[in-house]
Every structure is written in C-alpha cells, then in structure tokens.
Scaffold this motif. Structure first.
Motif: not given
Length: 305
Positions: A152-170
């Motif tokens: 039941x967490x509300x997890x905050x994820x910081x938007x990266x200034x250097x985008x992650x590789x798509x598979x990492x982001x997913x």
C-alpha cells in the motif's frame, strides 16, 4: 528476451528496505513478473545480529532470500539491480569504500535515501571508482513508505535529468507497482514529497491517538475504536482518491447544528491546521540540511563533450 532471473541486492535492509522486500516477495508469490522472469534476492546487513533478525522477519520467505553480512562488495558484483536502503548519514562510509564503485558500474541502482540526490549518490561512489565506471552506473531515486510491507505504498520516483534506458525505467516502475502506487516527481519537489508521504504519516498518528483516547474516555474499548478508525481512514482515502477535496468533504459532512461542525470547531480553535503546515515545512527544511557532504565533481572530457 532472456529468461535469466533478475538479481536484486538490497544494500541495507532496515525498516524501509525490509518493508519493500517483504512486499515484493508477497506480490511475487501471487503473480509472475510481466515478462515471466524469475527474481533472485540478496540482502546485505552490517552485522550478524542484523542478518539473524532479518531472517526471522522474513518468516516463510526466508528461503527465497540470501542474507549476508559484511559482504557488500561480493553481493553487489553479482547483482543486476541494487536497492540502497542505508541511512543517509551512513551512505558516504559505505559507498566510498574501495571496490564498491566498481561493483556498481553498469548496474541499475535504486536509492531509497530521502534527502540524497542522484548526483550526490554519484559523488559518493566516484572516489572509489574510475570516472568511466561511475558514469556507466544508472541511478534513480525512489521514496516508498513502510506501507510497502502490505503493498500500500505511495512511492515517489524522481524524474531523471539523464533519462534511464527504457528497460531500466520499466523495471523500476514494475518493482514499486508491486508494492503499491507510483508517482513521478521533478527533482525539486522530491524533498517536500518525501516528507509528505513518509514523515507526515507518523505526524498524523498524533491526532489519531487523541481520538482513540477520547473514545476510551467515552467507554469504547481501544481495540474497537482502532478497528472503526482504520476503516474510516481507508474510506477517507478512497474519497480523496476519487477527487474529493478535503474542504469539500468537510462541507458535505457538516450539517447545521450537527456534531461534525462541533468537532471541527474544537480543532480549528487550537490552530491545528497551521501546526501541521509547520510540521511539513520544518520536516522539509531539516531534510535539506541533512544532505551528506560531498566534494564537487570534476568534469571529465566525456562530460565536456
């Protein structure tokens, strides 16, 4: 796609890290990952006593997790994904040790450290690793809550200034969707967001305790009062999630000469609203002051290019 398992290492497995780990294990017991791959978990603790306590906390999940103590470098070298659950003030001493930077090179590192930015994690790793190795490390900041234990967490994820590789982001999104909901925030909003979803949950237990005390005074057993309140809070959460503004909810519940307006008047007379505003502001200010001290990062030729 490769069928090899995701190898996830938890570096530091205190209350928050263990909550995420247990929530993940419960979720994975019920469902498979979206691509059908298995998961291997390793948890690294500082002492043997901490390792023993974690094994006990894992309960029936203990056989699914390799629990180690004082073997950080080896565990990180074997992992694909590293979840940093160490206390911020301990981060420098742990991450700057020889071999740690190299072990993290090229890996996905998810930092659960409130008040420590992605750039600061890079700086902590950098002294113990070559510049090229540190630059190849993909770091993302995620702030879950201990409710991850019950998914039941509300997890905050910081938007990266250097985008992650798509598979990492997913993968990051998948991990925290397993233990609740996910919200992506800009870096400059992560501190206030972190205080709101973590520290202020503890702050809210103070008025809840007061309501429980009042219920007991009026003759309602505390256990029964807690049961009623827990469901009431769950109902309030559902109303808010479906677009109900707090002020509108108060207005809709308060009827002329009714009991609700009397309770609200008592709270307003004590300036409770301002007290909670100050609590959020002070928590955010303190979080910003507790950042670890790091040396300015030297620009490499690659950075200049």
């Amino acid at each position: 796609m490769s069928s090899s398992p995701y190898k996830v290492a938890f570096l530091g497995c205190g209350n928050m890290g263990s909550a995420v780990l247990l929530g993940l294990l419960d979720a994975l017991d019920e469902t498979k990952s979206g691509d059908g791959r298995a998961w291997n978990f390793t948890a690294c603790t500082k002492t043997e006593n901490s390792a023993t306590a974690l094994v006990e906390k894992l309960g029936h999940h203990a056989s699914q997790v390799q629990v180690l103590h004082r073997q950080n470098e080896n565990a990180l070298a074997e992992a694909d994904v590293i979840i940093l659950g160490v206390k911020p003030y301990l981060a420098k001493g742990i991450l700057s040790k020889p071999g740690i930077g190299e072990a993290l090179a090229g890996k996905l590192v998810i930092s659960l450290m409130a008040g420590v930015s992605v750039d600061e994690v890079h700086e902590l790793i950098l002294p113990a690793a070559k510049e090229s190795a540190s630059a190849a490390t993909h770091i993302v900041k995620a702030i879950p809550t201990i409710a991850a234990r019950y998914r039941q967490s509300m997890t905050l994820i910081e938007r990266s200034s250097q985008p992650l590789p798509q598979h990492h982001e997913q993968l990051v999104t998948s991990i925290f969707n397993f233990v609740g909901s996910v919200k992506i925030l800009e870096p400059d909003l992560m501190d206030v967001g972190s205080v709101l979803v973590t520290a202020c949950l503890a702050t809210l237990t103070v008025p809840l305790d007061g309501l429980l005390d009042g219920s007991v005074i009026e003759g309602l057993p505390r256990r029964d009062a807690l049961e009623l309140m827990s469901q009431g809070i769950a109902g309030l959460g559902a109303l808010l999630q479906h677009g109900g503004h707090p002020a509108m909810l108060r207005e809709s519940i308060s009827s002329p000469r009714g009991v609700t307006i009397q309770t609200l008047l008592s709270v307003e007379r004590e300036n409770a609203r301002v007290t909670f505003t100050d609590a959020l502001l002070r928590g955010t200010e303190y979080l910003q002051k507790m950042r670890p001290k790091t040396e300015p990062r030297q620009s490499s030729e690659k950075d200049k290019a």
